[in-house]
Write a protein that holds these residues in place. Sequence first.
Motif, PDB file in Angstrom:
ATOM      1  N   CYS A 167       0.798  -1.224   0.000  1.00 39.67           N
ATOM      2  CA  CYS A 167       0.000   0.000   0.000  1.00 39.67           C
ATOM      3  C   CYS A 167       0.834   1.279   0.000  1.00 39.67           C
ATOM      4  O   CYS A 167       1.893   1.346   0.628  1.00 39.67           O
ATOM      5  N   ASP A 168       0.313   2.267  -0.714  1.00 37.59           N
ATOM      6  CA  ASP A 168       0.828   3.637  -0.741  1.00 37.59           C
ATOM      7  C   ASP A 168       2.327   3.669  -1.028  1.00 37.59           C
ATOM      8  O   ASP A 168       2.773   3.181  -2.059  1.00 37.59           O
ATOM      9  N   CYS A 192      -3.176   1.722  -3.653  1.00 37.62           N
ATOM     10  CA  CYS A 192      -3.558   2.815  -2.733  1.00 37.62           C
ATOM     11  C   CYS A 192      -2.530   3.950  -2.679  1.00 37.62           C
ATOM     12  O   CYS A 192      -1.939   4.209  -1.623  1.00 37.62           O
ATOM     13  N   GLN A 193      -2.304   4.636  -3.778  1.00 33.95           N
ATOM     14  CA  GLN A 193      -1.316   5.715  -3.813  1.00 33.95           C
ATOM     15  C   GLN A 193      -1.914   7.000  -3.233  1.00 33.95           C
ATOM     16  O   GLN A 193      -2.151   7.972  -3.937  1.00 33.95           O
ATOM     17  N   ALA A 194      -2.156   6.996  -1.940  1.00 29.62           N
ATOM     18  CA  ALA A 194      -2.838   8.114  -1.294  1.00 29.62           C
ATOM     19  C   ALA A 194      -1.948   9.342  -1.179  1.00 29.62           C
ATOM     20  O   ALA A 194      -2.440  10.484  -1.211  1.00 29.62           O
ATOM     21  N   GLU A 195      -0.643   9.147  -1.027  1.00 31.55           N
ATOM     22  CA  GLU A 195       0.246  10.284  -0.792  1.00 31.55           C
ATOM     23  C   GLU A 195       0.252  11.238  -1.979  1.00 31.55           C
ATOM     24  O   GLU A 195       0.218  12.458  -1.811  1.00 31.55           O
ATOM     25  N   ALA A 198      -2.791  13.396  -2.025  1.00 28.68           N
ATOM     26  CA  ALA A 198      -2.708  14.446  -1.005  1.00 28.68           C
ATOM     27  C   ALA A 198      -1.828  15.593  -1.471  1.00 28.68           C
ATOM     28  O   ALA A 198      -2.144  16.773  -1.253  1.00 28.68           O
ATOM     29  N   ARG A 224      -7.787  11.346  -6.975  1.00 29.09           N
ATOM     30  CA  ARG A 224      -7.347  10.024  -6.530  1.00 29.09           C
ATOM     31  C   ARG A 224      -6.882   9.163  -7.705  1.00 29.09           C
ATOM     32  O   ARG A 224      -5.820   8.533  -7.652  1.00 29.09           O
ATOM     33  N   SER A 228      -2.898   8.063  -8.636  1.00 30.68           N
ATOM     34  CA  SER A 228      -2.456   6.688  -8.826  1.00 30.68           C
ATOM     35  C   SER A 228      -1.705   6.525 -10.146  1.00 30.68           C
ATOM     36  O   SER A 228      -0.634   5.914 -10.206  1.00 30.68           O
TER      37      SER A 228
END
Length: 311
Positions: A167-168, A192-195, A198, A224, A228
């Motif tokens: 993840c991430d 889950c490339q959340a960084e 953000a 989002r 990704s």
Amino acid sequence: MSKKKTSAVTTGKPVRDLSKPKSESAELQELRPGQSVELLKELHILTRDGRLNQDSRRKLKQVYHLFNFIEPLLTELSVQGNGPTLADHGAGKSYLGFILYDLYFNALGHGHIYGVETRAELVEKSRALAQRLHFERMSFLNLSVAESADARELPDQIDVVTALHACDTATDDAIAFGLQKKAQAMVLVPCCQAEMAACLRQGKALQLARTPLAELWRHPLHTRELGSQVTNVLRCLYLEASGYQVTVTELVGWEHSMKNELIIARYTGQKKRSAAERLRALLAEFGLEKVMGARFGVDAVTGLEIHPTSL
């Protein structure tokens, strides 16, 4: 008065041939030749009576598909020395590691698999299962991907690095690990490339004023999805700039997993200058030099490439 014989024609129901044993063959036919049924039961992929539910079928299909890509890499590396060695990051319950060992490493007679996982209870269960199955050349480390790069339990060089749905930023840590360990191949399925999303949100107002391209991430859903996509493009460029030949494909059909991008990188030693230039340009275009430049080997101040390790 004689009884009438019923049949499939009169009842509308198929008649089962009782001379043939009822089997678990429908499920077993989906397994690869030589696959241990007992192992799959231990991993709870098969039920105790040899059945597959839909979730288990999806997991098994993913692992088998990955095996198809990894096996040729291992075969190529196995003739070069005492290896191959493989580090599986974000191993979870170690489905991939155990099936790789069962189908390949066990018969090979040499080589080693290292499973890296942060959840201590899963590490302990994997250790116990490996001991029970006499899979002696498997080790499990209760570490993060970043911590494992300097762990004494791992050798200085690892031939193959895998990260399935790490993840991430764990995928970035796996790439950094591979570079440090002089990996000959990396097989990655990012998640889950959340960084990145953000980071894109932080500068959204400024970017909207600067370029119409910012419309691509004005809405949260697009932020989002674009985050990704951009993250994986940067990863591929970084690998190419570091001397790897990169292939991007699907892991399995989209109906099985939405996190479906498979990145396969093989070391050639040919560092692409054009990839490094495009990497820097993309970071600049999205305003990410300061926050993410170092992760992708770029000095945000000088614009020079950073190569902490030499392959």
